[in-house]
Write an enzyme that holds these catalytic residues in place. Structure first.
Site, short mmCIF file in Angstrom:
data_model
loop_
_atom_site.label_atom_id
_atom_site.label_comp_id
_atom_site.label_asym_id
_atom_site.label_seq_id
_atom_site.Cartn_x
_atom_site.Cartn_y
_atom_site.Cartn_z
CB SER A 102 -0.96 -0.08 1.19
OG SER A 102 -1.96 0.88 1.10
CG ASP A 150 -3.35 7.18 1.83
OD1 ASP A 150 -4.31 6.41 1.70
OD2 ASP A 150 -2.17 6.79 1.98
CG HIS A 163 -5.64 -0.20 -1.47
ND1 HIS A 163 -5.94 -1.31 -0.73
CD2 HIS A 163 -4.64 0.44 -0.80
CE1 HIS A 163 -5.16 -1.35 0.35
NE2 HIS A 163 -4.37 -0.30 0.32
#
Lengths: 235, 235
Positions: B122, B137, B159
């Site tokens: 990630s 994010d 993701h």
């Protein structure tokens, strides 16, 4: 003296651009023949001209003309002279970068505080807070600062989205992201669902649009706040 | 000399932390008794100690010890001396800020390029690219720069999520966000779905994990890339 509408989104599902807000905007901009549009956030990378034409098409329905800030030689004077101002959504990193590069962040803040009617949608709403740190956008450009207009004493999370309990995706939920923010910051954050807006009249801030909003405060459990609640004491 | 695993996620739906990768990691870190863990991204704001304990619990299953970089007085020496390195996920803005504040961005890059086995998941994978600009994010902290390790010649979107065609939400899809990035940047971006990873051995980069990845190149239509494809020429 403030006179602001801070909307989660420009468009709700199934509607056209600004459609659900037009009755409200007719009153909000009642003394304006022309409003100044700030197209810097450029959704999907469209040009300033294209984006301004889109805003103009919506405002034509309530007989208000729209002029883009990029059409003026002096952006600062354009803000000071505006009858009303609208900042559209798109990418918040780009919007904030452009406001700083054109040296108008501070003038825009002062002008709004002095009472020029302002409308923000999405990124244009996020910048009303103390910082842009609760944007959902991708950092496609590096802004000189995350500090924004501070015309309200808390931050906005636009397009607030409840967790999808059926999802198998492991990326963070919106609530998890906002809690991470509060591991490092104390600024309250109001999650505005699509269709909600804040109405700011002088120093009174009210939730509008018929939906609940979700309030995140550091070290506290998130709270649902009813429509029409006066949240003027939030800071 | 590179020896890197760049994973979209640490955990797939229904599995435990790193579980789906353990067989791979056994081989990847075969010469390591202890690996160095970089817990700076602090998912959900957990402490460095808590996060390191979580990594240690997973690596114990393949008989590898884990030590957190925060346990060392000299972070730079810890990286240079490490048998292997793992950077976990969490918030990319926080991770990048901490790498710069601890003055180890450049040392970490050089160390990985010189062959120390590295695992990223990630946020720990996003930093392998040229910049962190394709993170999902929230900007909870202002990093001194968006530039990252550049151990691969393109960027990662971790993701990666396909659009939900049934959604009534008006926020941007991942693909829309990546296209906005390419209105201002020319760096290719690889969208890695959860369960996918890149294997980098010397200068060969291969997609692994049994899934397709989605490749975004400026001014081109996005492309699906098959599992096991050698993408070493991408830049």
């Amino acid at each position: 003296m403030k006179n602001i509408i801070i909307a989660s989104t420009s468009t709700i599902h199934g509607g056209s651009y600004l459609e659900y807000l037009l009755d409200e905007l007719k009153v909000h901009f009642k003394n304006c023949k022309t409003i100044l549009f700030i197209p810097y956030a450029r959704p999907s990378g469209i040009t300033h001209d294209e984006y301004t034409a889109k805003a103009a098409q919506a405002f034509a329905k309530i007989n208000i003309a729209v002029k883009g800030i990029h059409e003026f030689e002096d952006a600062e004077a354009a803000i000071k002279d505006a009858e009303g101002i609208f900042t559209g959504g798109g990418n918040t990193f780009l919007l904030v970068t452009q406001l700083y590069q054109n040296k108008i962040m501070s003038t825009l803040s002062t002008t709004i505080k002095n009472g020029t009617p302002y409308l923000g949608t999405s990124a244009g709403s996020v910048i009303c807070g103390l910082s842009m740190q609760n944007t959902n956008d991708m950092p496609i450009i590096y802004p000189p600062s995350f500090q924004t207009l501070a015309v309200i004493p808390f931050n906005i999370n636009a397009h607030y989205l409840d967790p999808d309990t059926n999802s198998k995706h492991m990326g963070e939920t919106r609530e998890t992201r906002l809690k991470e923010f509060h591991s490092f910051n104390n600024i309250p954050v109001l999650g505005l669902r699509e269709g909600s807006w804040l109405e700011v009249r002088d120093n009174t801030i009210t939730i509008k649009g018929g939906l609940q909003a979700r309030l995140f405060i550091a070290n506290e459990t998130a709270l649902e706040i009813e429509d029409n609640t006066d949240i003027s004491d939030l800071k």
